[in-house]
Motif scaffolding. Structure first.
Motif, mmCIF file in Angstrom:
data_model
loop_
_atom_site.group_PDB
_atom_site.id
_atom_site.type_symbol
_atom_site.label_atom_id
_atom_site.label_comp_id
_atom_site.label_asym_id
_atom_site.label_seq_id
_atom_site.Cartn_x
_atom_site.Cartn_y
_atom_site.Cartn_z
ATOM 1 N N ASN A 117 0.809 -1.222 0.000
ATOM 2 C CA ASN A 117 0.000 0.000 0.000
ATOM 3 C C ASN A 117 0.843 1.272 0.000
ATOM 4 O OD1 ASN A 117 -2.196 -1.677 0.114
ATOM 5 N ND2 ASN A 117 -2.935 -1.000 2.107
ATOM 6 N N SER A 118 2.038 1.216 -0.562
ATOM 7 C CA SER A 118 2.906 2.390 -0.591
ATOM 8 C C SER A 118 2.562 3.320 -1.745
ATOM 9 C CB SER A 118 4.374 1.967 -0.716
ATOM 10 O OG SER A 118 4.829 1.330 0.448
ATOM 11 N N LEU A 119 2.903 4.587 -1.559
ATOM 12 C CA LEU A 119 2.766 5.573 -2.620
ATOM 13 C C LEU A 119 3.905 5.395 -3.616
ATOM 14 C CD1 LEU A 119 1.104 8.158 -3.443
ATOM 15 C CD2 LEU A 119 2.910 9.481 -2.318
ATOM 16 N N ASP A 120 3.582 5.386 -4.909
ATOM 17 C CA ASP A 120 4.589 5.213 -5.957
ATOM 18 C C ASP A 120 5.309 6.528 -6.232
ATOM 19 O OD1 ASP A 120 4.001 2.516 -6.369
ATOM 20 O OD2 ASP A 120 2.390 2.985 -7.773
ATOM 21 N N SER A 121 6.610 6.428 -6.438
ATOM 22 C CA SER A 121 7.418 7.582 -6.797
ATOM 23 C C SER A 121 7.384 7.803 -8.308
ATOM 24 C CB SER A 121 8.864 7.360 -6.338
ATOM 25 O OG SER A 121 9.700 8.427 -6.734
ATOM 26 N N ASN A 122 7.440 9.082 -8.721
ATOM 27 C CA ASN A 122 7.515 9.446 -10.135
ATOM 28 C C ASN A 122 6.342 8.855 -10.917
ATOM 29 O OD1 ASN A 122 8.707 10.773 -12.334
ATOM 30 N ND2 ASN A 122 9.818 8.930 -12.956
ATOM 31 N N ALA A 123 5.129 9.103 -10.435
ATOM 32 C CA ALA A 123 3.939 8.537 -11.072
ATOM 33 C C ALA A 123 2.794 9.537 -11.003
ATOM 34 C CB ALA A 123 3.534 7.234 -10.388
ATOM 35 N N GLY A 124 1.902 9.452 -11.965
ATOM 36 C CA GLY A 124 0.744 10.331 -12.017
ATOM 37 C C GLY A 124 -0.533 9.557 -12.262
ATOM 38 N N ARG A 125 -1.651 10.166 -11.959
ATOM 39 C CA ARG A 125 -2.971 9.587 -12.184
ATOM 40 C C ARG A 125 -3.964 10.716 -12.446
ATOM 41 N NH1 ARG A 125 -4.016 4.113 -13.221
ATOM 42 N NH2 ARG A 125 -2.870 2.777 -11.788
ATOM 43 N N GLU A 126 -5.133 10.342 -12.963
ATOM 44 C CA GLU A 126 -6.179 11.323 -13.208
ATOM 45 C C GLU A 126 -7.545 10.720 -12.906
ATOM 46 O OE1 GLU A 126 -8.504 10.788 -15.778
ATOM 47 O OE2 GLU A 126 -7.519 8.922 -16.374
ATOM 48 N N THR A 127 -8.513 11.606 -12.614
ATOM 49 C CA THR A 127 -9.904 11.216 -12.468
ATOM 50 C C THR A 127 -10.769 12.165 -13.279
ATOM 51 O OG1 THR A 127 -10.154 12.573 -10.470
ATOM 52 C CG2 THR A 127 -9.600 10.249 -10.148
ATOM 53 N N TRP A 128 -11.919 11.668 -13.694
ATOM 54 C CA TRP A 128 -12.866 12.469 -14.471
ATOM 55 C C TRP A 128 -14.268 12.008 -14.121
ATOM 56 C CZ3 TRP A 128 -15.821 10.359 -18.743
ATOM 57 C CH2 TRP A 128 -16.623 11.311 -19.407
ATOM 58 N N ASP A 129 -15.181 12.949 -13.962
ATOM 59 C CA ASP A 129 -16.564 12.573 -13.699
ATOM 60 C C ASP A 129 -17.518 13.562 -14.339
ATOM 61 O OD1 ASP A 129 -16.908 14.795 -11.713
ATOM 62 O OD2 ASP A 129 -15.575 13.566 -10.506
ATOM 63 N N VAL A 130 -18.718 13.073 -14.641
ATOM 64 C CA VAL A 130 -19.818 13.876 -15.181
ATOM 65 C C VAL A 130 -21.050 13.544 -14.353
ATOM 66 C CG1 VAL A 130 -21.265 14.397 -17.172
ATOM 67 C CG2 VAL A 130 -18.853 13.837 -17.507
ATOM 68 N N THR A 131 -21.728 14.570 -13.845
ATOM 69 C CA THR A 131 -22.867 14.361 -12.962
ATOM 70 C C THR A 131 -24.065 15.157 -13.445
ATOM 71 O OG1 THR A 131 -21.254 14.346 -11.146
ATOM 72 C CG2 THR A 131 -23.584 14.299 -10.549
ATOM 73 N N LEU A 132 -25.242 14.535 -13.402
ATOM 74 C CA LEU A 132 -26.507 15.251 -13.548
ATOM 75 C C LEU A 132 -27.171 15.322 -12.180
ATOM 76 C CD1 LEU A 132 -28.253 14.005 -16.828
ATOM 77 C CD2 LEU A 132 -27.063 16.154 -16.439
ATOM 78 N N TYR A 133 -27.819 16.448 -11.902
ATOM 79 C CA TYR A 133 -28.579 16.623 -10.676
ATOM 80 C C TYR A 133 -30.039 16.812 -11.085
ATOM 81 C CZ TYR A 133 -23.857 17.736 -9.079
ATOM 82 O OH TYR A 133 -22.510 17.708 -8.824
ATOM 83 N N ILE A 134 -30.830 15.764 -10.955
ATOM 84 C CA ILE A 134 -32.216 15.766 -11.412
ATOM 85 C C ILE A 134 -33.120 15.958 -10.196
ATOM 86 C CG2 ILE A 134 -34.007 14.467 -12.619
ATOM 87 C CD1 ILE A 134 -31.719 12.848 -13.924
ATOM 88 N N GLY A 135 -33.835 17.070 -10.158
ATOM 89 C CA GLY A 135 -34.655 17.382 -9.003
ATOM 90 C C GLY A 135 -36.116 17.541 -9.348
ATOM 91 N N ARG A 136 -36.962 17.205 -8.383
ATOM 92 C CA ARG A 136 -38.403 17.378 -8.553
ATOM 93 C C ARG A 136 -39.009 17.851 -7.232
ATOM 94 N NH1 ARG A 136 -43.065 16.281 -11.276
ATOM 95 N NH2 ARG A 136 -44.831 15.478 -10.075
ATOM 96 N N GLN A 137 -39.838 18.893 -7.326
ATOM 97 C CA GLN A 137 -40.630 19.323 -6.183
ATOM 98 C C GLN A 137 -41.802 18.358 -6.032
ATOM 99 O OE1 GLN A 137 -39.986 21.649 -4.059
ATOM 100 N NE2 GLN A 137 -39.167 23.515 -4.966
#
Length: 682
Positions: A300-320
């Motif tokens: 469970n160690s952190l890797d040296s000289n490494a990168g990562r990315e995340t991406w998300d798309v969200t809809l917020y659908i509301g109704r009274q």
């Protein structure tokens, strides 16, 4: 919940045309948008869709040595599981072009791509020559390129469609038992990828709901040709086909003159009709850790000289729903990983990264809840419309009840300047107190109920929530036998006319959890590495934290948190911190004539109990950390600073974090984490 999502979007689709009936305008925050549109469908459009799919695949596999082939079939349909979010539901994006003839006939072309939640199936097989094994087909993504022919009947478009369909599959062969003659050793896992191309046909109905927006319901059947892959170690060639049925709903936004969409303003306006509203957002976050001192590493160690990315798309659908009641459903597409798969630091540097990840986008529904507000008197205050909130008004004294699926941190331990990883600080232990081990699945959400009582300058909150079935896993406990009680007392005040607040939060988790000293003792007695999973029993884990925020002068705010949690037991659902202290500041760009910019600076000190340290030193693995050894423990110290500025409707953030003693390990680091975030919303 999936059924509820489909029903909600279907109702949106049906509330169109000049004959749509208005909803009760007495509901607070009601905004009526006439359901009418130009009868000319001509133009480009973009949109999204969500639905449910079933699939079938017939497969066969050759055997070494000339033996007869093995065959089987796979059924891809999986009903929605509300506790682990699995199921054959999907969501994705659409783009197309329509041309309306004077006769009312509409011709068009449309392309789409979809991302499933869990569209996969597996089957076990065996033979005397290859032993026992299993074969699994996972559809990572799929899409179509289709023509559409329809007829515009009083603004309702009835159409048929057909064209090209494709999928991108991940095929896996796992050797369960050793082969007596041929094949791979037991436990061997082989993976191969297969692209399929076929055809699709279907039909649908689409109608305008407000100017620029249309909604649709459609059915598609897709048939794909045969494909084959060879698993070298298993000595087998697999051939298979695939067919799919899809039922989906969608929303499209028409481009063209007046749409205002370009690279700098890529989002359409919010969709508002009667007592419905739809908002949306997308966030991309990338982080990189340059080389740092790391003489050894563990699982469970952190890797040296490494990168990562995340991406998300969200809809917020509301109704009274009725007076004071709101229903919100937030479908979301996620993709990516945190650094090192979200391992290596207790104060993990990206709160946009979860404890699970995937290289391919996948569909989830993190929130689906009802909020009821009961006005109790006092001054009437305005409520601004936004994500998961209708605009309107409410009284200062009120009772708010929230029931359903949401995040405990939506309501508890909130700080204006440090609580939103999509807008302000990114580090887990600055967004929330590191000791706040709130109930959650691996994405940070759970089922529960909470009540908030606002009276004058005070607010009292309390909630009951479902824990995960096993600490730090995907699935929540379907029996609710493991649960958490959370409470908060908040006081709002002014100092020299500047607003601020002080809050005390506490939690008590009741579930099957392991005691660190028990795991160390068992490991020593058996001569094995301690494993917390081997000593779990039903127990309690409490914790408490205090947070404060204060505006010093206009455009300058400061904040801080301190917290403690019972360090004898493992973390159940958040991160590996037993005591924490953090503080920081937020400056508005109005101070330097950049009113839409924000600068933030904060630091956090995270500590582990002596019991947790002994467990890690003996080689144990925690939920996020574990270097295999810990001869020189120390406080985990983190400094984070960010600068956020707008580019068109985008918010761009540059972020830097400096981490000393990652995972409480003085032998590793210090670590620099360079981050960039891009976000827009409507």
């Amino acid at each position: 919940m999936k059924k509820l999502l489909l029903q909600s979007l279907a109702v949106v689709a049906l509330m169109s045309g000049e004959d749509a009936r208005a909803a009760d305008s007495s509901v607070a925050g009601y905004t009526k948008a006439p359901a009418k549109s130009d009868s000319d469908w001509t133009g480009f459009y973009v949109g999204g869709q969500a639905g449910v799919s079933s699939g079938h695949s017939a497969w066969s596999a050759t055997q070494p040595g000339g033996a007869s082939n093995i065959s089987g079939s796979l059924n891809f349909f999986r009903p929605f599981d509300m506790f682990d979010e699995s199921g054959s539901h999907f969501a994705g994006f659409t783009a197309g072009y329509n041309y309306r003839l004077r006769s009312g006939v509409v011709l068009g072309v449309e392309a789409d791509v979809s991302f499933p939640s869990t569209l996969k199936a597996s089957q076990s097989f065996s033979s005397p020559t290859i032993g026992s094994a299993s074969y699994q087909d996972t559809v990572n993504t799929f899409g179509t390129v289709r023509g559409r022919v329809g007829y515009d009947a009083n603004h309702w478009l009835y159409y048929t469609t057909g064209g090209l369909a494709w999928t991108y599959d991940e095929l896996t062969r796992t050797q369960s038992a050793a082969a007596p003659v041929f094949g791979a050793p037991a436990g061997t896992v082989e993976t191969s990828f297969l692209g399929r191309i076929g055809w699709t046909v279907g039909a649908g109905i689409e109608a305008p709901i407000v100017p620029g927006w249309t909604a649709k319901v459609e059915y598609l059947y897709s048939q794909f040709g045969n494909g084959d892959v060879t698993f070298a170690q298993g000595g087998q060639k697999f051939e298979s086909d695939l067919s799919m049925h899809q039922v989906r709903v969608g929303l499209n936004y028409k481009l063209g003159e007046g749409s205002g969409l370009d690279w700098a303003h890529p989002m359409p306006p919010p969709l508002e009709i009667d007592n419905w509203v739809v908002h949306g957002q997308t966030t991309f976050l990338s982080q990189f850790a340059p080389p740092f001192h790391a003489p050894y590493r563990g699982t469970n160690s952190l890797d040296s000289n490494a990168g990562r990315e995340t991406w998300d798309v969200t809809l917020y659908i509301g109704r009274q729903l009725w007076e004071g009641a709101q229903l919100w459903i937030d479908p979301e597409i996620d993709q990516g990983f945190g650094l090192s798969g979200s391992f290596g630091v207790a104060g993990f540097p990206s709160a946009e990264a979860y404890k699970v990840g995937n290289s391919y986008p996948y569909f989830r529904i993190p929130r689906a809840f009802i909020r009821q507000t009961f006005d109790l008197g006092g001054e009437t205050v305005k409520v601004e419309a936004g994500t998961n909130e209708f605009g309107g008004s409410q009284t200062a004294n009120r009772l708010v009840v929230t029931v359903g699926r949401f995040s405990v941190s939506d309501l508890f331990d909130t700080i204006t300047y440090a609580h939103d990883p999509r807008n302000d600080f990114m580090n887990w232990t600055l967004v929330d107190a590191g000791t706040f081990d709130y109930a959650a699945d691996a994405w940070g959400f759970t089922y529960g109920a909470a009540a908030e009582w606002y009276e004058g300058q005070w607010t009292v909150r309390a909630g009951l929530f479902d824990l995960s079935v096993v600490p730090n896993v995907v699935a929540l406990d379907p029996t609710f036998d493991q649960f958490q009680i959370v409470y908060e007392i908040e006081h709002r005040h002014e100092i020299n006319g500047q607003p601020g607040k002080l809050a005390v939060d506490g939690f008590l988790s009741r579930g099957r959890m392991g005691k660190f000293d028990d795991a160390v003792a068992l490991g020593a007695a058996t001569g094995t590495t301690p494993d917390i999973a081997n000593v779990r029993h039903y127990a309690s884990r409490p914790g408490v934290n205090l947070n404060i925020e204060q505006q010093i002068v206009p455009n300058v705010g400061v904040f801080g948190r301190v917290g403690w949690a019972d360090g004898r037991y493992e973390t159940f659902d958040f991160t590996d911190v037993d005591r924490t202290a953090s503080g920081g500041m937020s400056l508005s760009g109005k101070l330097w004539s950049r009113p839409d910019d924000t600068f933030g600076l904060a630091t956090v000190f995270n500590g582990a109990s002596s019991e947790r340290i002994r467990y890690l030193a003996a080689g144990g693995l925690d939920s996020l950390i574990g270097d295999g050894q810990l001869p020189h423990p120390g406080l985990e110290e983190i400094l984070e600073t960010y600068y956020r500025f707008p580019v068109g409707s985008w918010q761009v953030t540059a972020d830097y974090q400096f981490i000393v003693n990652p995972g409480y390990n003085r032998d590793r680091g210090p670590v620099s984490v360079i981050g960039a975030r891009l976000r827009t919303q409507f």
